[in-house]
Design a protein around this motif. Sequence first.
Motif, mmCIF file in Angstrom:
data_model
loop_
_atom_site.group_PDB
_atom_site.id
_atom_site.type_symbol
_atom_site.label_atom_id
_atom_site.label_comp_id
_atom_site.label_asym_id
_atom_site.label_seq_id
_atom_site.Cartn_x
_atom_site.Cartn_y
_atom_site.Cartn_z
ATOM 1 N N UNK A 184 0.840 -1.209 0.000
ATOM 2 C CA UNK A 184 0.000 0.000 0.000
ATOM 3 C C UNK A 184 0.872 1.256 0.000
ATOM 4 N N UNK A 185 1.996 1.183 0.706
ATOM 5 C CA UNK A 185 2.931 2.308 0.722
ATOM 6 C C UNK A 185 3.468 2.579 -0.681
ATOM 7 N N UNK A 186 3.827 1.519 -1.394
ATOM 8 C CA UNK A 186 4.364 1.676 -2.746
ATOM 9 C C UNK A 186 3.302 2.214 -3.699
ATOM 10 N N UNK A 187 2.075 1.733 -3.552
ATOM 11 C CA UNK A 187 0.990 2.208 -4.415
ATOM 12 C C UNK A 187 0.737 3.702 -4.184
ATOM 13 N N UNK A 238 4.414 12.978 3.391
ATOM 14 C CA UNK A 238 3.790 12.210 4.468
ATOM 15 C C UNK A 238 4.277 10.763 4.495
ATOM 16 N N UNK A 239 4.714 10.250 3.347
ATOM 17 C CA UNK A 239 5.179 8.866 3.265
ATOM 18 C C UNK A 239 6.620 8.698 3.736
ATOM 19 N N UNK A 240 7.315 9.805 3.972
ATOM 20 C CA UNK A 240 8.729 9.747 4.329
ATOM 21 C C UNK A 240 8.942 9.607 5.830
ATOM 22 N N UNK A 296 9.096 5.521 3.997
ATOM 23 C CA UNK A 296 10.242 5.456 3.094
ATOM 24 C C UNK A 296 11.420 6.137 3.788
ATOM 25 N N UNK A 297 12.534 5.422 3.905
ATOM 26 C CA UNK A 297 13.685 5.991 4.603
ATOM 27 C C UNK A 297 14.754 6.495 3.644
ATOM 28 N N UNK A 298 14.741 6.019 2.394
ATOM 29 C CA UNK A 298 15.737 6.494 1.424
ATOM 30 C C UNK A 298 15.235 6.261 0.013
ATOM 31 N N UNK A 299 15.462 7.251 -0.851
ATOM 32 C CA UNK A 299 15.239 7.074 -2.286
ATOM 33 C C UNK A 299 16.531 7.458 -3.000
ATOM 34 N N UNK A 300 16.904 6.624 -3.952
ATOM 35 C CA UNK A 300 18.051 6.937 -4.798
ATOM 36 C C UNK A 300 17.564 6.899 -6.241
ATOM 37 N N UNK A 301 17.640 8.033 -6.911
ATOM 38 C CA UNK A 301 17.213 8.151 -8.306
ATOM 39 C C UNK A 301 18.462 8.098 -9.177
#
Length: 301
Positions: free
Chosen positions: A180-183, A199-201, A272-277
């Motif tokens: 659900x978090x990913x969606x 809010x998701x971070x 979500x604790x980290x995003x790497x693009x």
Amino acid sequence: MERFRVELTGYCYRMLADGHEAEDAVQETFVKATRAGYDESRGALKSWLYAIATNVCLDMLRGARRRALAVDLGPAAEPGAGLGAPLPPGAWVRPMPDHKVLDPADQVVSAQSVRLAFLAALQHLPPKQRVVLILRDVLCWQAAEVATLLGTTTASVTSALQRARAVAPFAPSEVEVDQRLLDRYCKAFQEHDIETLVALLHEDATTSMPPFPWWLRGKAHIRATLEHATGTPCIHATLVPLKANGGPAFAHYDPDGNAFAIVTLDTRQDKIVATVTHLDPALFPLFDQPMSLRAPVRTSG
């Protein structure tokens, strides 16, 4: 030999931290093995292939610079700061699809062993210590087996392992990913819904965009950057779900359907604790993804 491709690729990837280099190393391993020919006097086929792959990786690492994540290169940027000059591909720990490095039938090897943060920690080890830690703690080899592979003693292996653990401890733990978090992330990303994205971070979440050394820490700084972003390729973009580095990932296509980036996420419970693009379309073939989502142009005649 082909039945060992995935686990050997996983081994080489942990050693080299680059998917393309890992695949090249395995291919060279198979070429060397075919030329040499296998007989039982060399020991078990698997151990022999690992010995060849180890030597290939050690050769590739001679003179190579240490790869890193942006968070390891310097302090976090302030909102509004420039991205900095891009660094070459060889500077970065690069992503890899799970199906090329993790065998679903293998109940021993943890998906956490290909997380970007662990690979970055391995980069701080001298190459032979890296070999010892991966074989002993990740792949669960016996000390005597590692000693035979390296042509050394079990005491030397144990000593090297102790030193390696002090720098890059490996404590496998399985992380449940909240679909659900990913969606919600996908929907908010494509709509550039800043409120939902933030809010998701996690409160101390980080975000980075290799090849630029720029990175941010904290919801407030990420929010400020998103609010002032211009020309964002997120609105009406397409995110194709992937599995990479033991966790969720996406192939990001811009609004015109062109390959733009591979995005990897680290999650903890419902945040979500980290995003790497990873801003490198050259990664898309590695992930078996097309360079464009547009239908091919049909010509008549």
